[in-house]
Every structure is written in C-alpha cells, then in structure tokens.
Design a protein around this motif. Structure first.
Motif, mmCIF file in Angstrom:
data_model
loop_
_atom_site.group_PDB
_atom_site.id
_atom_site.type_symbol
_atom_site.label_atom_id
_atom_site.label_comp_id
_atom_site.label_asym_id
_atom_site.label_seq_id
_atom_site.Cartn_x
_atom_site.Cartn_y
_atom_site.Cartn_z
ATOM 1 N N UNK A 136 0.829 -1.212 0.000
ATOM 2 C CA UNK A 136 0.000 0.000 0.000
ATOM 3 C C UNK A 136 0.855 1.251 0.000
ATOM 4 N N UNK A 140 0.429 4.288 -2.666
ATOM 5 C CA UNK A 140 -0.078 5.583 -2.214
ATOM 6 C C UNK A 140 0.890 6.692 -2.578
ATOM 7 N N UNK A 143 0.499 7.452 -6.129
ATOM 8 C CA UNK A 143 -0.732 8.223 -6.342
ATOM 9 C C UNK A 143 -0.516 9.689 -6.012
ATOM 10 N N UNK A 208 -3.235 7.859 -12.560
ATOM 11 C CA UNK A 208 -3.874 8.162 -11.278
ATOM 12 C C UNK A 208 -5.042 7.208 -11.040
ATOM 13 N N UNK A 209 -5.838 6.978 -12.089
ATOM 14 C CA UNK A 209 -7.009 6.109 -11.923
ATOM 15 C C UNK A 209 -6.577 4.679 -11.646
ATOM 16 N N UNK A 212 -5.498 4.390 -8.101
ATOM 17 C CA UNK A 212 -6.624 4.460 -7.167
ATOM 18 C C UNK A 212 -7.394 3.141 -7.146
ATOM 19 N N UNK A 213 -7.614 2.559 -8.343
ATOM 20 C CA UNK A 213 -8.368 1.297 -8.384
ATOM 21 C C UNK A 213 -7.565 0.179 -7.710
ATOM 22 N N UNK A 215 -5.588 0.469 -5.276
ATOM 23 C CA UNK A 215 -5.465 0.665 -3.828
ATOM 24 C C UNK A 215 -6.603 0.035 -3.058
ATOM 25 N N UNK A 216 -7.674 -0.337 -3.764
ATOM 26 C CA UNK A 216 -8.820 -0.870 -3.066
ATOM 27 C C UNK A 216 -8.469 -2.139 -2.329
ATOM 28 N N UNK A 217 -8.934 -2.283 -1.112
ATOM 29 C CA UNK A 217 -8.741 -3.523 -0.372
ATOM 30 C C UNK A 217 -9.939 -4.396 -0.614
#
Lengths: 218, 179
Positions: A136, A140, A143, A208-209, A212-213, A215-217
């Motif tokens: 993570x 991050x 990002x 960026x997208x 972000x996608x 990073x989802x847990x």
C-alpha cells in the motif's frame, strides 16, 4: 519383587518412551520432507484472484509509465530544439525564433523535462508494486506524486497551447500579429510538441485512476 | 482505530472524518471556482478616449483563452456542486468503494480541466503584463489597467480551486486504502 520394590522407592510411574525414541532418529528427515511438500504446494498453488488483478494493474501501470516517458521527453525535445532563422535580415537584427523567446515555451520545456525525470525515477516503485501486489505504501506514494504531476503537465501544455493559438491566429483587439505566417517551421514544431504533451497529460490521468483502483482492499 | 476483532464490512471511524473533511473542502473549492468565473466574466473596461471608427473596449471574450477559462471554471464549479451529493452519501455510508473510485476519477478530470483553463489564462495575462519584444506583441495592461487587475485576481481563485481538488483526490486515495 524387584519391580515392586523399585516402584515403591522411586515413586514414579514408568512411562513407555518407545515412541519418542523411534521418532528421535527421523525428525530432521520428516521435517525437511514436510517443508518440501509445503513449498512445492505454495509454488504451484493457484494465485488468489485479488492479487492477480492487482498484479495486472501493476503491469498496466508500468507500461503506461514507459509510454508517458516517451511522450514527455519527445515534447520537451521537440520544443527545446527549435531554432528557425529567416533568410532575410535588416542591418540591426536578425529574425530568429527560439523557444526562449516566449516564457510560456520555456515553462513548457522545464515542466515536461521535470515530468519525464519524475517518471524515470518512479519506475522502480512501479516494479515493486508488480512484485508485491498487496503493498500500500508504494502505491499511495505513486498516487500522491502522480496527482501532483497531472496539473504540472496540464499547465505546461495549456500555457504553450494558448501562445501557439495566438501565434497562429493573432489577435486584432490587442494588435498582436500572427507570427506563424513568417515562422512556419517553428510553428509546426511547437504545435507538435503541444500535442505530445497533451497525450502525456492523458496518460498521467490514467495512471492516477489505475493507482486508485489498485489501492482498493478487497 | 480498531476496536476488538476486525469486522468485515464496517469501515474504521477515520473514514467518516475523511468524508466530512472532503465535504468542507468541496465547499471551499466551489466558492473559489465560482468567484473566479464570475470575476472574469464581468470584465468590461472602456477607455475614455475613442477615435472616429473604433472604441477601445476590453472584455473577456476578446481573447479566446479567457473565454475558455470562463467556460472551464463554470463547468468545474457546476460539477463540484453536483458532487456535494456524493460527498454527503460518503459521510452517511462510509464503506462504499465504487462510488469513491468514480468520484476520484471525476475529480481528476475536473482538476485537469481547471488547470488547463488557468494555465491558458495565465499565459495570456503574463503576455498582457510584459509584452514580448521579439514577436512585437505590445503589453496591453499599460492601457487597460482595471481589466488587467481583475483578470489577474480571478486567477487566484481558480488556482486555489486546483489545490483543493488535489487535496480531495489525495483524501479519496487515502480513504480507499484504509478501507
């Protein structure tokens, strides 16, 4: 009699230790064989679907980064190597067009060069995100820095686009002459550089997208 | 932040704080972008002298970059007002994932658009203030003083909007990773 006498004296109950004696000889071998089985099972085990799509997103991120490096450096180079000199000149000065003549173009070259340098430095972090899909911290950080790079590239591209539009069309209200009619080669080169920079901005938004996608847990 | 065993499907309370902060930042961004759009769109300076044929008047639609700036600022402020609903939804239900990703995507697009408009307007403002000797473009701010001041001031609001949008994207990313 002897046995009863010995038990009476010592007071402890004889526990059969035949099992431990026999297993004392083979624990190293048994342990190693158990480890081998477990490792082989882990290697050939089916990867859970979560880490599979995260790994795919990491690979997509890496490929997009390579493309963005190419576009930003191409834009910076195309703008930075402009140098057109018109064949006529008066007694006092020469008619020369360079990217340093307009501050917006200077900012364009600097902005694209910074973005290209950042992308090259972020490649190792992207590789880390492929190798360890559940990390993570690195994602991050990518990002954060990608989010800062999007407005930088967009600003550089838009400022240069604004000046290029003015150079192509001029402005009658402000009495600004369209210089592209004289400096043709310079204008073409500069317009191409602006297009490449906008493509790089689009790639940054995709990055960026993707971050972000990923990073989802889940 | 965790109380006892981690329960699946229940977001930590920090996500709610992030959502509330998100809502207030959106309000600030709305004020900034709307103010800058209005300040640029209401520019109208007429110089006191005029010749027989032309009047010397400066408006925002004389320069296409300023027109683009007004349009982009208006679109972004309208989007931010509409996204307040999403923000309130995230305060109420903190464990939505897909809606947060969608909001992050739209925020990134809005930030790109706003920054494009601001940068284009900034390039023209810089040219209007300083002029350019090499290309023979004359600095118009020396004549249109009030027009120039208003235009430069409206850029500040839109840059503040860009900074707030960056913070919103980062907050959404942190909230997604904490889930």
């Amino acid at each position: 009699m002897d046995s009863s006498h010995s038990t009476k004296e010592t007071g402890d109950i004889p526990i059969p230790i035949t099992e431990s004696k026999s297993s004392k000889k083979t624990p190293p071998v048994a342990a190693v064989s158990r480890w081998k089985k477990a490792f082989a099972a882990k290697k050939t085990a089916h990867q859970p679907p979560v880490s599979r799509w995260k790994r795919a997103l990491g690979i997509l991120d890496f490929i997009l980064r390579i493309c963005a490096i190419a576009t930003t450096l191409a834009a910076a180079t195309a703008m930075g190597t402009t140098n057109q000199q018109l064949p006529f000149f008066t007694q006092f000065f020469q008619f020369k067009a360079d990217y340093t003549d307009l501050p917006a173009f200077t900012f364009f070259v600097i902005g694209n060069a910074m973005a290209g340098a950042y992308l090259v430095l972020s490649l190792p972090f992207s590789i880390v995100c492929i190798v360890r899909p559940h990390i993570i911290g690195a994602r991050l950080m990518l990002l954060v820095f990608d989010t800062i790079a999007v407005p930088l590239i967009t600003a550089a591209a838009s400022a240069a686009a604004s000046i290029v539009y003015l150079a192509h069309n001029g402005n009658s209200d402000a009495n600004w002459v369209a210089i592209c009619q004289q400096f043709d080669d310079f204008c073409q080169r500069v317009s191409g550089a602006v297009v490449a920079s906008y493509i790089a901005a689009l790639i940054f938004i995709f990055l960026v997208i993707v971050s972000a996608v990923a990073l989802r847990r889940k | 932040m965790k109380a006892g065993p981690l329960q699946l499907g229940v977001a930590p309370p920090a996500n709610r704080a992030i959502a509330i902060l998100d809502f207030f930042l959106r309000l600030i961004a709305i004020v900034g972008t709307l103010a800058s759009a209005i300040a640029m769109a209401t520019t109208n300076q007429t110089l006191p002298f005029f010749s027989q044929f032309i009047r010397f008047r400066a408006k925002f639609n004389d320069l296409p970059s300023f027109t683009f700036f007004v349009v982009a600022s208006s679109i972004v402020s309208a989007y931010l007002i509409l996204s307040l609903g999403f923000s309130i939804l995230h305060i109420a239900k903190s464990n939505l994932v897909n809606s947060r990703v969608l909001l992050l995507l739209l925020d990134t697009a809005a930030m790109g658009l706003l920054m494009a408009g601001s940068a284009a307007a900034t390039a023209i403002v810089q040219l209007a203030h300083k002029g350019n000797n090499k290309v023979n473009w004359f600095a118009i701010c020396q004549q249109y003083n009030s027009f120039c001041k208003r235009v430069s001031g409206s850029l500040i609001g839109s840059y503040a909007g860009v900074v707030v949008l960056i913070l919103l994207i980062l907050l959404s990313g942190v909230a997604l990773s904490r889930r």
